[in-house]
Design a protein around this motif. Structure first.
Motif, PDB file in Angstrom:
ATOM      1  N   GLN A 146       0.928  -1.143   0.063  1.00 57.47           N
ATOM      2  CA  GLN A 146       0.015  -0.067  -0.105  1.00 57.47           C
ATOM      3  C   GLN A 146       0.841   1.106   0.008  1.00 57.47           C
ATOM      4  O   GLN A 146       2.002   1.139   0.596  1.00 57.47           O
ATOM      5  N   TYR A 147       0.503   2.234  -0.625  1.00 57.06           N
ATOM      6  CA  TYR A 147       1.069   3.512  -0.659  1.00 57.06           C
ATOM      7  C   TYR A 147       0.057   4.752  -0.347  1.00 57.06           C
ATOM      8  O   TYR A 147      -1.179   4.537  -0.647  1.00 57.06           O
ATOM      9  N   THR A 148       0.429   6.111   0.263  1.00 58.85           N
ATOM     10  CA  THR A 148      -0.349   7.118   0.398  1.00 58.85           C
ATOM     11  C   THR A 148       0.495   8.220  -0.027  1.00 58.85           C
ATOM     12  O   THR A 148       1.761   8.281  -0.403  1.00 58.85           O
ATOM     13  N   ARG A 149      -0.125   9.379   0.094  1.00 60.99           N
ATOM     14  CA  ARG A 149       0.564  10.534  -0.222  1.00 60.99           C
ATOM     15  C   ARG A 149       1.906  10.959   0.590  1.00 60.99           C
ATOM     16  O   ARG A 149       1.674  10.525   1.767  1.00 60.99           O
ATOM     17  N   PRO A 150       2.864  11.296   0.110  1.00 67.65           N
ATOM     18  CA  PRO A 150       3.047  12.039  -1.152  1.00 67.65           C
ATOM     19  C   PRO A 150       3.397  10.806  -2.251  1.00 67.65           C
ATOM     20  O   PRO A 150       3.989   9.978  -1.705  1.00 67.65           O
ATOM     21  N   ALA A 151       3.293  11.255  -3.633  1.00 67.90           N
ATOM     22  CA  ALA A 151       3.537  10.295  -4.469  1.00 67.90           C
ATOM     23  C   ALA A 151       5.120  10.081  -4.761  1.00 67.90           C
ATOM     24  O   ALA A 151       5.544   8.989  -5.113  1.00 67.90           O
ATOM     25  N   VAL A 152       5.916  11.130  -4.268  1.00 71.81           N
ATOM     26  CA  VAL A 152       7.299  10.840  -4.310  1.00 71.81           C
ATOM     27  C   VAL A 152       7.712  11.366  -2.905  1.00 71.81           C
ATOM     28  O   VAL A 152       7.421  12.452  -2.518  1.00 71.81           O
ATOM     29  N   TYR A 153       8.561  10.497  -2.292  1.00 69.60           N
ATOM     30  CA  TYR A 153       9.244  10.735  -0.958  1.00 69.60           C
ATOM     31  C   TYR A 153      10.359  10.346  -1.045  1.00 69.60           C
ATOM     32  O   TYR A 153      11.063   9.087  -1.231  1.00 69.60           O
ATOM     33  N   ARG A 154      11.485  11.304  -0.799  1.00 71.72           N
ATOM     34  CA  ARG A 154      12.945  10.904  -0.830  1.00 71.72           C
ATOM     35  C   ARG A 154      13.239  10.082  -1.949  1.00 71.72           C
ATOM     36  O   ARG A 154      14.085   9.113  -1.839  1.00 71.72           O
ATOM     37  N   ASP A 155      12.894  10.842  -3.174  1.00 72.56           N
ATOM     38  CA  ASP A 155      13.256  10.139  -4.459  1.00 72.56           C
ATOM     39  C   ASP A 155      12.486   8.802  -4.562  1.00 72.56           C
ATOM     40  O   ASP A 155      12.805   8.052  -5.561  1.00 72.56           O
ATOM     41  N   MET A 156      11.819   8.246  -3.714  1.00 75.10           N
ATOM     42  CA  MET A 156      11.059   7.047  -4.082  1.00 75.10           C
ATOM     43  C   MET A 156       9.758   7.160  -4.289  1.00 75.10           C
ATOM     44  O   MET A 156       8.728   7.883  -3.847  1.00 75.10           O
ATOM     45  N   SER A 157       9.484   6.637  -5.547  1.00 81.13           N
ATOM     46  CA  SER A 157       8.176   6.977  -6.218  1.00 81.13           C
ATOM     47  C   SER A 157       7.171   5.776  -6.009  1.00 81.13           C
ATOM     48  O   SER A 157       7.382   4.816  -5.989  1.00 81.13           O
ATOM     49  N   VAL A 158       6.018   6.226  -5.806  1.00 75.60           N
ATOM     50  CA  VAL A 158       4.789   5.285  -5.806  1.00 75.60           C
ATOM     51  C   VAL A 158       4.563   4.620  -7.125  1.00 75.60           C
ATOM     52  O   VAL A 158       4.842   5.264  -8.260  1.00 75.60           O
ATOM     53  N   PRO A 159       4.654   3.399  -7.374  1.00 78.06           N
ATOM     54  CA  PRO A 159       4.476   2.581  -8.695  1.00 78.06           C
ATOM     55  C   PRO A 159       3.378   3.240  -9.747  1.00 78.06           C
ATOM     56  O   PRO A 159       2.137   3.526  -8.990  1.00 78.06           O
ATOM     57  N   GLU A 160       3.665   3.636 -10.563  1.00 80.03           N
ATOM     58  CA  GLU A 160       3.053   4.331 -11.838  1.00 80.03           C
ATOM     59  C   GLU A 160       1.722   3.627 -11.734  1.00 80.03           C
ATOM     60  O   GLU A 160       0.687   4.743 -11.913  1.00 80.03           O
ATOM     61  N   VAL A 161       1.397   2.299 -11.891  1.00 81.65           N
ATOM     62  CA  VAL A 161      -0.002   1.987 -12.023  1.00 81.65           C
ATOM     63  C   VAL A 161      -1.056   2.530 -10.869  1.00 81.65           C
ATOM     64  O   VAL A 161      -2.128   2.528 -11.306  1.00 81.65           O
ATOM     65  N   LEU A 162      -0.757   2.675  -9.942  1.00 79.44           N
ATOM     66  CA  LEU A 162      -1.515   3.031  -8.966  1.00 79.44           C
ATOM     67  C   LEU A 162      -1.962   4.306  -9.061  1.00 79.44           C
ATOM     68  O   LEU A 162      -3.054   5.030  -8.495  1.00 79.44           O
ATOM     69  N   LEU A 163      -1.173   5.251  -9.848  1.00 79.99           N
ATOM     70  CA  LEU A 163      -1.590   6.591 -10.060  1.00 79.99           C
ATOM     71  C   LEU A 163      -2.316   6.994 -11.242  1.00 79.99           C
ATOM     72  O   LEU A 163      -2.808   7.884 -11.757  1.00 79.99           O
ATOM     73  N   SER A 164      -2.335   5.656 -12.191  1.00 80.91           N
ATOM     74  CA  SER A 164      -3.188   5.733 -13.367  1.00 80.91           C
ATOM     75  C   SER A 164      -4.637   5.915 -13.618  1.00 80.91           C
ATOM     76  O   SER A 164      -5.076   6.179 -14.359  1.00 80.91           O
ATOM     77  N   GLY A 165      -5.218   5.437 -12.286  1.00 79.79           N
ATOM     78  CA  GLY A 165      -7.001   5.522 -12.113  1.00 79.79           C
ATOM     79  C   GLY A 165      -7.430   4.128 -13.049  1.00 79.79           C
ATOM     80  O   GLY A 165      -8.448   4.143 -13.222  1.00 79.79           O
ATOM     81  N   ASN A 166      -6.645   3.468 -13.726  1.00 80.12           N
ATOM     82  CA  ASN A 166      -7.099   2.184 -14.332  1.00 80.12           C
ATOM     83  C   ASN A 166      -7.360   1.228 -13.527  1.00 80.12           C
ATOM     84  O   ASN A 166      -6.322   0.241 -13.113  1.00 80.12           O
ATOM     85  N   HIS A 167      -8.405   0.912 -13.105  1.00 78.75           N
ATOM     86  CA  HIS A 167      -8.809  -0.228 -11.975  1.00 78.75           C
ATOM     87  C   HIS A 167      -8.599  -1.543 -12.376  1.00 78.75           C
ATOM     88  O   HIS A 167      -7.935  -2.344 -11.432  1.00 78.75           O
ATOM     89  N   GLY A 168      -8.716  -1.994 -13.726  1.00 80.45           N
ATOM     90  CA  GLY A 168      -8.336  -3.039 -14.170  1.00 80.45           C
ATOM     91  C   GLY A 168      -6.832  -3.599 -13.796  1.00 80.45           C
ATOM     92  O   GLY A 168      -6.499  -4.409 -13.387  1.00 80.45           O
ATOM     93  N   GLU A 169      -6.241  -2.496 -14.524  1.00 81.84           N
ATOM     94  CA  GLU A 169      -4.690  -2.783 -14.332  1.00 81.84           C
ATOM     95  C   GLU A 169      -4.204  -2.819 -12.691  1.00 81.84           C
ATOM     96  O   GLU A 169      -3.357  -3.587 -12.343  1.00 81.84           O
TER      97      GLU A 169
END
Ligand code: 6GU
Length: 222
Positions: free
Chosen positions: A177-200
């Motif tokens: 699981q991840y929550t905000r911020p989307a980038v923390y100390r150079d560590m990004s949340v996996p792209e797919v979770l920000l995509s809004g594509n629920h199937g993916e």
């Protein structure tokens, strides 16, 4: 649902039972938990709860008298009387669910060395262990059992949905699981979770569950 806990160490449970989900469940009357000191059922002036074992050996054994008196006073018709002990049936999600559907449980917390066998035979219905390690007494085990079954009582968890998608009910461990911020100390949340594509997102989460389960608990995949 009502739960009576018999222990030699009631303060061990006080904070635990009044905090968080269990505290709220009791305030909301979904659950009534009473903790009792076994010593209250002793009759001698030293409030003796244990004695040396017949046949010799190290350690002390919990005596019949206070335990029989306590359980006979607390029990109700149809209640389940459970002794917490490392040599009991292992606690599982299925057992937690089954116990959550009982009206009344009486939990007897174990003793360092053991309890008189006649207690087990006459005033205990079921013996439960919380895992293959030994605790100094069963009070923490009683707390674990209460917590594990309370989650199955309707209304105790905020969102009913979280029950079915969580670890073990599905036999797969949880996805990350991840929550905000989307980038923390150079560590990004996996792209797919920000995509809004629920199937993916569903597909990604399932793949992560399988990956985690095969590395940590391959036995669950068999
Ligand atoms: Cl239920 N009691 C104690 N004392 N130790 C344990 C346990 C219970 N379950 C696992 N270890």
């Amino acid at each position: 649902m009502r739960i009576d806990v018999l222990t030699l160490f009631p303060p061990m449970l006080d904070g635990f039972l009044s905090e968080s989900m269990l505290g709220r469940a009791q305030a909301a009357k979904l659950l009534e938990i009473k903790v009792h000191n076994l010593r209250d059922w002793t009759k001698d002036k030293h409030n003796t709860t244990d004695d040396r074992p017949f046949g010799g050996g190290a350690g002390m054994v919990l005596k019949c008298e206070p335990v029989f008196a306590a359980i006979e006073e607390l029990q109700t018709p149809g209640c389940r009387r459970i002794y917490l002990t490392p040599d009991g049936t292992p606690l599982s999600p299925a057992l937690a669910l089954e116990l959550s559907q009982q009206q009344h449980l009486v939990l007897l917390s174990g003793h360092y060395e053991g309890i008189d066998q006649r207690i087990r035979e006459k005033v205990i219905d079921q013996e439960v262990s919380i895992g293959d390690y030994v605790l100094t007494n069963g009070t923490l085990a009683a707390a674990v059992l209460i917590d594990a079954l309370a989650r199955f009582i309707p209304g105790v968890l905020g969102e009913e949905k979280s029950l079915t998608t969580e670890s073990f009910t599905s036999k797969l461990l949880d996805f990350p699981q991840y929550t905000r911020p989307a980038v923390y100390r150079d560590m990004s949340v996996p792209e797919v979770l920000l995509s809004g594509n629920h199937g993916e997102i569903e597909k990604w989460r399932h793949a992560k569950q399988v990956e985690k389960t095969s590395s940590v608990r391959p036995d669950l995949l068999k």
